[in-house]
Design a protein around this motif. Structure first.
Motif, PDB file in Angstrom:
ATOM      1  N   TRP A   1       0.811  -1.222   0.000  1.00  0.00           N
ATOM      2  CA  TRP A   1       0.000   0.000   0.000  1.00  0.00           C
ATOM      3  C   TRP A   1       0.844   1.271   0.000  1.00  0.00           C
ATOM      4  CZ3 TRP A   1      -4.423  -1.394   4.034  1.00  0.00           C
ATOM      5  CH2 TRP A   1      -5.234  -2.395   3.458  1.00  0.00           C
ATOM      6  N   CYS A   2       2.138   1.143   0.248  1.00  0.00           N
ATOM      7  CA  CYS A   2       3.007   2.333   0.314  1.00  0.00           C
ATOM      8  C   CYS A   2       3.171   2.936  -1.071  1.00  0.00           C
ATOM      9  CB  CYS A   2       4.374   1.952   0.881  1.00  0.00           C
ATOM     10  SG  CYS A   2       5.591   3.284   0.733  1.00  0.00           S
ATOM     11  N   LYS A   3       2.952   4.259  -1.176  1.00  0.00           N
ATOM     12  CA  LYS A   3       3.126   4.948  -2.459  1.00  0.00           C
ATOM     13  C   LYS A   3       4.373   5.837  -2.467  1.00  0.00           C
ATOM     14  CE  LYS A   3      -1.843   4.987  -3.512  1.00  0.00           C
ATOM     15  NZ  LYS A   3      -3.056   5.797  -3.274  1.00  0.00           N
ATOM     16  N   GLY A   4       5.181   5.720  -1.423  1.00  0.00           N
ATOM     17  CA  GLY A   4       6.461   6.438  -1.434  1.00  0.00           C
ATOM     18  C   GLY A   4       6.360   7.947  -1.338  1.00  0.00           C
ATOM     19  N   CYS A   5       5.405   8.452  -0.593  1.00  0.00           N
ATOM     20  CA  CYS A   5       5.193   9.907  -0.545  1.00  0.00           C
ATOM     21  C   CYS A   5       6.199  10.622   0.347  1.00  0.00           C
ATOM     22  CB  CYS A   5       3.785  10.214  -0.052  1.00  0.00           C
ATOM     23  SG  CYS A   5       3.545   9.868   1.699  1.00  0.00           S
ATOM     24  N   ASN A   6       6.917   9.860   1.182  1.00  0.00           N
ATOM     25  CA  ASN A   6       7.969  10.414   2.039  1.00  0.00           C
ATOM     26  C   ASN A   6       7.464  11.095   3.317  1.00  0.00           C
ATOM     27  OD1 ASN A   6      10.848  10.314   1.909  1.00  0.00           O
ATOM     28  ND2 ASN A   6      10.905  12.551   1.765  1.00  0.00           N
ATOM     29  N   LEU A   7       6.143  11.133   3.531  1.00  0.00           N
ATOM     30  CA  LEU A   7       5.644  11.829   4.731  1.00  0.00           C
ATOM     31  C   LEU A   7       6.157  11.174   6.010  1.00  0.00           C
ATOM     32  CD1 LEU A   7       1.913  12.730   3.902  1.00  0.00           C
ATOM     33  CD2 LEU A   7       3.671  14.312   4.691  1.00  0.00           C
ATOM     34  N   CYS A   8       6.115   9.848   6.073  1.00  0.00           N
ATOM     35  CA  CYS A   8       6.553   9.169   7.297  1.00  0.00           C
ATOM     36  C   CYS A   8       8.032   9.425   7.552  1.00  0.00           C
ATOM     37  CB  CYS A   8       6.277   7.663   7.207  1.00  0.00           C
ATOM     38  SG  CYS A   8       7.072   6.882   5.789  1.00  0.00           S
ATOM     39  N   VAL A   9       8.826   9.439   6.457  1.00  0.00           N
ATOM     40  CA  VAL A   9      10.272   9.623   6.583  1.00  0.00           C
ATOM     41  C   VAL A   9      10.574  10.975   7.235  1.00  0.00           C
ATOM     42  CG1 VAL A   9      12.433   9.857   5.267  1.00  0.00           C
ATOM     43  CG2 VAL A   9      10.700   8.187   4.548  1.00  0.00           C
TER      44      VAL A   9
ATOM     45  N   SER B   1      13.397   5.449   5.776  1.00  0.00           N
ATOM     46  CA  SER B   1      13.814   6.032   4.489  1.00  0.00           C
ATOM     47  C   SER B   1      13.079   5.305   3.380  1.00  0.00           C
ATOM     48  CB  SER B   1      15.330   5.921   4.305  1.00  0.00           C
ATOM     49  OG  SER B   1      15.698   4.556   4.206  1.00  0.00           O
ATOM     50  N   LEU B   2      13.265   5.780   2.163  1.00  0.00           N
ATOM     51  CA  LEU B   2      12.662   5.107   1.011  1.00  0.00           C
ATOM     52  C   LEU B   2      13.755   4.286   0.324  1.00  0.00           C
ATOM     53  CD1 LEU B   2      10.366   7.887  -0.533  1.00  0.00           C
ATOM     54  CD2 LEU B   2       9.802   6.174   1.207  1.00  0.00           C
ATOM     55  N   ASP B   3      13.420   3.076  -0.120  1.00  0.00           N
ATOM     56  CA  ASP B   3      14.416   2.246  -0.796  1.00  0.00           C
ATOM     57  C   ASP B   3      14.470   2.601  -2.286  1.00  0.00           C
ATOM     58  OD1 ASP B   3      12.277   1.043  -2.072  1.00  0.00           O
ATOM     59  OD2 ASP B   3      12.350  -0.804  -0.894  1.00  0.00           O
TER      60      ASP B   3
ATOM     61  N   LYS C   1       9.892   2.687  -1.780  1.00  0.00           N
ATOM     62  CA  LYS C   1       9.014   2.146  -0.725  1.00  0.00           C
ATOM     63  C   LYS C   1       9.664   2.345   0.639  1.00  0.00           C
ATOM     64  CE  LYS C   1       5.927  -0.270  -3.345  1.00  0.00           C
ATOM     65  NZ  LYS C   1       4.478  -0.325  -3.164  1.00  0.00           N
ATOM     66  N   ILE C   2       8.844   2.460   1.654  1.00  0.00           N
ATOM     67  CA  ILE C   2       9.345   2.667   3.019  1.00  0.00           C
ATOM     68  C   ILE C   2      10.249   1.521   3.476  1.00  0.00           C
ATOM     69  CG2 ILE C   2       7.195   1.702   3.936  1.00  0.00           C
ATOM     70  CD1 ILE C   2       7.627   3.232   6.494  1.00  0.00           C
ATOM     71  N   THR C   3      11.362   1.885   4.119  1.00  0.00           N
ATOM     72  CA  THR C   3      12.175   0.892   4.819  1.00  0.00           C
ATOM     73  C   THR C   3      12.476   1.422   6.219  1.00  0.00           C
ATOM     74  OG1 THR C   3      14.070   1.851   3.706  1.00  0.00           O
ATOM     75  CG2 THR C   3      13.406  -0.335   2.975  1.00  0.00           C
TER      76      THR C   3
ATOM     77  N   THR D   1       0.385   9.877  10.010  1.00  0.00           N
ATOM     78  CA  THR D   1       0.557  10.714   8.822  1.00  0.00           C
ATOM     79  C   THR D   1       0.473   9.924   7.532  1.00  0.00           C
ATOM     80  OG1 THR D   1       1.815  12.603   8.013  1.00  0.00           O
ATOM     81  CG2 THR D   1       3.063  10.650   8.441  1.00  0.00           C
ATOM     82  N   CYS D   2       0.585   8.608   7.589  1.00  0.00           N
ATOM     83  CA  CYS D   2       0.597   7.826   6.341  1.00  0.00           C
ATOM     84  C   CYS D   2      -0.781   7.865   5.685  1.00  0.00           C
ATOM     85  CB  CYS D   2       1.011   6.385   6.588  1.00  0.00           C
ATOM     86  SG  CYS D   2       0.887   5.412   5.064  1.00  0.00           S
ATOM     87  N   PRO D   3      -0.898   8.459   4.497  1.00  0.00           N
ATOM     88  CA  PRO D   3      -2.211   8.556   3.853  1.00  0.00           C
ATOM     89  C   PRO D   3      -2.677   7.224   3.285  1.00  0.00           C
ATOM     90  CG  PRO D   3      -0.606  10.096   2.886  1.00  0.00           C
ATOM     91  CD  PRO D   3       0.153   9.116   3.713  1.00  0.00           C
ATOM     92  N   ASP D   4      -1.803   6.226   3.282  1.00  0.00           N
ATOM     93  CA  ASP D   4      -2.144   4.964   2.620  1.00  0.00           C
ATOM     94  C   ASP D   4      -2.278   3.784   3.585  1.00  0.00           C
ATOM     95  OD1 ASP D   4      -2.291   4.955  -0.516  1.00  0.00           O
ATOM     96  OD2 ASP D   4      -1.046   6.625   0.110  1.00  0.00           O
ATOM     97  N   PHE D   5      -2.406   4.076   4.847  1.00  0.00           N
ATOM     98  CA  PHE D   5      -2.668   3.053   5.864  1.00  0.00           C
ATOM     99  C   PHE D   5      -1.587   1.953   5.848  1.00  0.00           C
ATOM    100  CE2 PHE D   5      -7.039   3.757   3.753  1.00  0.00           C
ATOM    101  CZ  PHE D   5      -7.163   5.027   4.290  1.00  0.00           C
ATOM    102  N   ALA D   6      -0.371   2.315   5.443  1.00  0.00           N
ATOM    103  CA  ALA D   6       0.648   1.292   5.243  1.00  0.00           C
ATOM    104  C   ALA D   6       1.421   0.952   6.515  1.00  0.00           C
ATOM    105  CB  ALA D   6       1.618   1.741   4.152  1.00  0.00           C
ATOM    106  N   ILE D   7       1.263   1.770   7.563  1.00  0.00           N
ATOM    107  CA  ILE D   7       2.072   1.555   8.776  1.00  0.00           C
ATOM    108  C   ILE D   7       1.183   1.319   9.981  1.00  0.00           C
ATOM    109  CG2 ILE D   7       3.918   2.460  10.243  1.00  0.00           C
ATOM    110  CD1 ILE D   7       4.491   4.549   8.104  1.00  0.00           C
ATOM    111  N   LYS D   8       1.574   0.321  10.758  1.00  0.00           N
ATOM    112  CA  LYS D   8       0.903   0.110  12.035  1.00  0.00           C
ATOM    113  C   LYS D   8       2.001   0.021  13.094  1.00  0.00           C
ATOM    114  CE  LYS D   8      -1.504  -3.490  14.253  1.00  0.00           C
ATOM    115  NZ  LYS D   8      -1.799  -4.892  14.079  1.00  0.00           N
TER     116      LYS D   8
HETATM  117  S1  SF4 Z   1       4.601   4.321   4.337  1.00  0.00           S
HETATM  118 FE1  SF4 Z   1       2.905   5.770   3.964  1.00  0.00          FE
HETATM  119  S2  SF4 Z   1       3.730   7.769   4.607  1.00  0.00           S
HETATM  120 FE2  SF4 Z   1       5.504   6.397   4.333  1.00  0.00          FE
HETATM  121  S3  SF4 Z   1       6.170   6.726   2.198  1.00  0.00           S
HETATM  122 FE3  SF4 Z   1       4.753   4.968   2.180  1.00  0.00          FE
HETATM  123  S4  SF4 Z   1       2.733   5.865   1.723  1.00  0.00           S
HETATM  124 FE4  SF4 Z   1       4.051   7.584   2.371  1.00  0.00          FE
END
Ligand code: SF4
Ligand code: TPP
Ligand code: SF4
Lengths: 73, 270
Positions: A20-28, A37-39, A43-45, A61-68
């Motif tokens: 579900w991660c779209k790599g928006c960088n908000l979490c980073v 960071s993004l790989d 994608k989030i790593t 902050t993750c708009p894509d519900f990718a982190i718990k």
């Molecule tokens: S985990 Fe969520 S906030 Fe972080 S880069 Fe991916 S989509 Fe964005």
């Protein structure tokens, strides 16, 4: 970008749904410990999982519900 | 996302359609957290939306949902509420949807004080159609139809709702997750028309034209420009250019429309 009193928070681990991660960088940029960071695929790593303080800012902050954030017992 | 919230989603529809970094996903999740806190039986909830990027939110939630037409979410929601006043009805609209084509419906829903909870996803432009200005685009900000900056004054949708008669009005942002959830919870409990403005961010159609190049820049802008209403009221802060108030901005008591209507039915039957 946020200031967090780290001693207030228990240790935790991150449960990540990479699909579900779209790599928006908000979490980073919001992580006060700078451990995400993004790989190469954008994608989030989690670089330093042991340093996670469980503040939950990345999850919030993750708009894509990718982190718990899972609090360690 | 917290595992217990995911059960409120039609998971087969995820990942959602929104652009990377779009704030709509954050508002949607904060809404789902509010639904969890409210804990209504699923069959007592109806979620109605208009048309726009933000209005896609209704389709991701596993409740009875209606994705209606542009600007007309409130008339549909009004019909649903009048036919079944027991339902808890939430209405999702974009800023263009709610204040432009649907603006007349909005002021009259406020005036009637019908028991609906409207959540307005304010990204300051028409996202879905490519970034045209809306009545909420702030002065001097750029949009595809205002390449030199917006020359019109914008609505303050919260003050508009208050003046039109809404009994609960609040504003939060995608940076202020907990506040947004709280406003939706309180708005739903308010027996009357509640309007919650969720300041969200559209990196694709608004941010990149207005010197906010990344989603992070946009969230930082919200953090820096949102001022708690309590601080304004006690005089410890005042609004500078670009800044806006967040929190519970207004509440008052007034007769609620469906309850009044049921009274009329009783009287007519006597
Ligand atoms: S985990 Fe969520 S906030 Fe972080 S880069 Fe991916 S989509 Fe964005
Ligand atoms: C009657 C009608 N007029 C115009 C449109 C085209 N249209 C689709 S979405 C939209 C505006 C979307 O902006 P907004 O309501 O702010 O929502 P956002 O996409 O920004 O979330 C418009 C004008 C339409 N679908 N129906
Ligand atoms: S165009 Fe804007 S509002 Fe629409 S999905 Fe993309 S970022 Fe979100």
């Amino acid at each position: 970008m946020a200031k967090v009193d780290i001693d207030k928070y228990p240790k935790a681990s991150l449960d990540i749904n990479i699909r579900w991660c779209k790599g928006c960088n908000l979490c980073v940029t919001i992580c006060p410990k700078g451990i995400l960071s993004l790989d190469e695929l954008g994608k989030i790593t989690v670089d330093k999982p042991e340093e996670c303080i469980g503040c939950g800012l990345c999850e919030g902050t993750c708009p894509d519900f990718a982190i718990k954030v899972v609090k360690d017992a | 996302m917290p595992s217990d919230i995911i059960r409120y989603f039609r998971q087969e529809t995820l990942p959602h359609i929104w652009c990377p970094g779009c704030g709509n996903g954050i508002v949607l999740r904060d809404f789902a957290v509010a639904l969890e806190k409210l804990n209504y039986p699923r069959k007592e909830v109806a979620i109605v939306s208009g048309i726009g990027c933000s209005s896609r939110a209704a389709g991701y939630l596993d409740f009875d949902t209606v994705h209606t037409t542009h600007g007309r979410a409130l008339p549909f929601a009004t019909g649903i509420k009048m036919a079944n006043p027991e339902l808890k009805v939430f209405v999702i609209m974009g800023d263009g949807d709610a204040s432009s084509i649907g603006g007349n419906h909005l002021i009259h829903a406020c005036r009637r004080n019908i028991d609906l909870t409207a959540i307005i996803f304010n990204n300051y432009i028409y996202g879905m159609t490519g970034g045209q200005f809306s009545p909420l685009t702030p002065r001097n900000k750029r949009a595809t139809t205002a390449p030199y900056g917006m020359i019109e004054q914008s609505f303050d949708i919260c003050r508009l709702a208050e003046a039109a008669g809404a009994t609960y009005v609040g504003r939060a942002t995608t940076y202020h997750n907990q506040l947004l959830t709280r406003l939706i919870v309180e708005g739903s409990k308010n027996p009357g028309f509640s309007l919650v403005e969720a300041v969200t961010h559209c990196p694709t159609s608004y941010g990149r034209r207005n010197d906010l190049k990344t989603p992070t820049d946009m969230v930082r802008w919200q953090k820096e420009n949102a001022v708690w209403i309590e601080k304004i009221r006690d005089g410890s802060a005042s609004l500078k250019e670009e800044q806006f108030a967040i929190g519970v901005l207004h509440r008052h008591n007034a007769p609620e429309f469906t309850a009044e209507y049921l009274e009329v039915i009783k009287r007519a039957r006597k």
